[in-house]
Enzyme design. Structure first.
Site, PDB file in Angstrom:
ATOM      1  CG  ASP A 220      -1.685   5.717   2.552  1.00 29.98           C
ATOM      2  OD1 ASP A 220      -1.917   5.471   1.359  1.00 29.98           O
ATOM      3  OD2 ASP A 220      -2.551   6.174   3.320  1.00 29.98           O
ATOM      4  CG  ASP A 221      -0.105   8.872   0.243  1.00 30.60           C
ATOM      5  OD1 ASP A 221      -0.016   8.799  -0.987  1.00 30.60           O
ATOM      6  OD2 ASP A 221      -1.106   8.504   0.882  1.00 30.60           O
TER       7      ASP A 221
ATOM      8  CG  HIS B  58      -1.941   1.082   1.232  1.00 32.69           C
ATOM      9  ND1 HIS B  58      -3.116   1.021   1.963  1.00 32.69           N
ATOM     10  CD2 HIS B  58      -1.964   2.289   0.609  1.00 32.69           C
ATOM     11  CE1 HIS B  58      -3.806   2.141   1.795  1.00 32.69           C
ATOM     12  NE2 HIS B  58      -3.117   2.941   0.988  1.00 32.69           N
TER      13      HIS B  58
ATOM     14  CD  GLU C  12      -7.575   6.672   4.365  1.00 33.04           C
ATOM     15  OE1 GLU C  12      -8.067   6.690   3.227  1.00 33.04           O
ATOM     16  OE2 GLU C  12      -6.476   7.225   4.640  1.00 33.04           O
TER      17      GLU C  12
ATOM     18  CG  HIS D 151      -7.548   3.248  -0.574  1.00 35.90           C
ATOM     19  ND1 HIS D 151      -6.805   2.626  -1.545  1.00 35.90           N
ATOM     20  CD2 HIS D 151      -6.697   4.104   0.058  1.00 35.90           C
ATOM     21  CE1 HIS D 151      -5.553   3.090  -1.491  1.00 35.90           C
ATOM     22  NE2 HIS D 151      -5.465   3.987  -0.530  1.00 35.90           N
TER      23      HIS D 151
ATOM     24  CG  HIS E  82      -1.232   6.019  -2.840  1.00 36.65           C
ATOM     25  ND1 HIS E  82      -2.391   5.787  -3.532  1.00 36.65           N
ATOM     26  CD2 HIS E  82      -1.484   5.637  -1.555  1.00 36.65           C
ATOM     27  CE1 HIS E  82      -3.313   5.300  -2.711  1.00 36.65           C
ATOM     28  NE2 HIS E  82      -2.786   5.193  -1.503  1.00 36.65           N
TER      29      HIS E  82
HETATM   30  N1  HPA Z   1      -6.606   7.375   0.996  1.00 36.77           N
HETATM   31  C1  HPA Z   1      -7.289   7.636  -0.102  1.00 36.77           C
HETATM   32  N2  HPA Z   1      -6.723   8.069  -1.213  1.00 36.77           N
HETATM   33  C2  HPA Z   1      -5.407   8.238  -1.243  1.00 36.77           C
HETATM   34  C3  HPA Z   1      -4.639   7.969  -0.138  1.00 36.77           C
HETATM   35  C4  HPA Z   1      -5.270   7.499   1.045  1.00 36.77           C
HETATM   36  O1  HPA Z   1      -4.673   7.241   2.111  1.00 36.77           O
HETATM   37  N3  HPA Z   1      -3.367   8.242  -0.496  1.00 36.77           N
HETATM   38  C5  HPA Z   1      -3.370   8.644  -1.782  1.00 36.77           C
HETATM   39  N4  HPA Z   1      -4.617   8.639  -2.246  1.00 36.77           N
HETATM   40 ZN    ZN Z   2      -3.689   4.772   0.298  1.00 37.00          ZN
END
Ligand code: HPA
Ligand code: ZN
Length: 329
Positions: free
Chosen positions: A270-271, A10, A192, A189, A12
């Site tokens: 994630d990011d 996971h 969240e 996703h 991006h």
């Molecule tokens: N959630 C949803 N969209 C996203 C995320 C995330 O954590 N990171 C990049 N796009």
């Molecule tokens: Zn994500």
């Protein structure tokens, strides 16, 4: 100390765009940014998912050419190698680029020319997952998917991301049906910021093989039982959850409860350019917060191997590497 060998599921690509690279790409592309590096850094304070997404999409304005996409991919792999990543299934948001006039081929070619040599150059095997933006029309996602298939883009699967609440998986059934019919794996996703109902929809309507985040599944014990019984993996991102205020602090993260309930949890970043750490930092954060043992860390790493889309002959050597790490602790 040897690094735990990791599989990252996971992450991006766009979320690995570091502030320094933003300025480097801006200079190369003749773009004058209306702020300096310090001022940009001050914007990395988020109140929720949307406040992060606003900056995430805005920063992409400097990513324009095949070379830019290739450099971004290479920068991630370089850092991932340091983090002990041995295999990555990388998310790419094609619509974050096509929507600002960047041709799909520019983005796919730039990324895939680097990924195809990731094993020999970085010791990291890789595959690519095209993620669709759920806050844009499903018809647009379907058009992008059709183009990806027509150009024979080197994808292992499709996913679903961006602003969750108000954009349920149910809206994307046709997109995922087409993807599956074309041999692509499905992830999404869900849970969240969105409710457990969205996780159910991802499972039952999109028929996903794993759920990205899925943290709010804990609010529905029938759902937890279902995820455990069917060994559906959740790709959990602890530092992301803190920075996007899904949980208050790392100590409040429900990871221990998730493990106790028998969920197949994996640890991811994630990011990382936005949330204060790569996958090694995420592992370190939960290890320190919950005093996790080498056995528990190895279990998390093994879960990611089992949750991956790797063929059996690639899993066995990775599991052996993880076991070697565990035995050496
Ligand atoms: N959630 C949803 N969209 C996203 C995320 C995330 O954590 N990171 C990049 N796009
Ligand atoms: Zn994500």
């Amino acid at each position: 100390m040897r690094t735990l060998p990791k599989v990252e599921l996971h992450i991006h690509l766009e979320g690995t765009l570091e502030p320094e690279l933003i300025f480097e790409l801006a200079a190369r592309n003749g773009i004058q940014l209306p702020y300096d590096l310090d001022e940009l850094r001050r914007r990395y304070e988020f109140t929720d998912l949307q406040s992060f997404l606003d900056l995430y999409y805005a920063n992409l304005s400097v990513v324009l050419t095949e070379q830019d996409f290739a450099d971004l991919t290479r920068a991630y792999l370089r850092r991932a190698r340091e983090a002990g990543v041995r295999h990555v299934e990388l998310f790419l948001d094609p619509q974050a680029h096509t929507s600002r006039g960047v041709p799909l081929a520019t983005c796919i070619n730039g990324v895939s020319e680097v990924l195809k040599n990731s094993e020999s150059e970085f010791g990291i095997s890789s595959s690519l997952i095209a993620t669709f933006l759920r806050d844009r029309p499903a018809a647009e996602a379907l058009a992008v998917l059709t183009e990806l298939i027509a150009m024979d883009a080197p994808l292992v699967g499709v996913g679903l991301d961006s602003a969750e609440v108000g954009h349920p998986p149910a809206d994307f059934v046709e997109v995922f049906d087409v993807a599956r019919a074309n041999g692509l794996q499905c992830v999404a996703h869900a849970g969240e910021e969105g409710p457990p109902e969205y996780v159910w929809q991802a499972l039952e309507l999109l028929r996903v093989a794993r759920v990205d985040h899925g943290i709010r599944s804990l609010e529905d014990s029938t759902l937890v039982d279902y995820l455990v019984a069917n060994r559906i993996p959740l790709t959990v991102c602890p530092l992301s959850n803190v920075r996007l205020r899904v949980v208050d602090t790392i100590a409040d993260h429900p990871l221990p409860e998730m493990l106790d309930r028998g969920l197949c949890v994996t640890i991811n970043s994630d990011d990382p350019a936005y949330f204060g750490g790569y996958v090694d930092d995420n592992f370190a954060a939960v290890r320190d917060a919950f005093d996790l043992s080498a056995d528990q860390l190895a279990t998390l790493a093994r879960n990611a191997v089992s949750a991956s889309f790797l063929p059996a002959d690639r899993r066995a050597p990775l599991l052996a590497e993880i076991e070697e790490w565990r035995a050496s602790r």
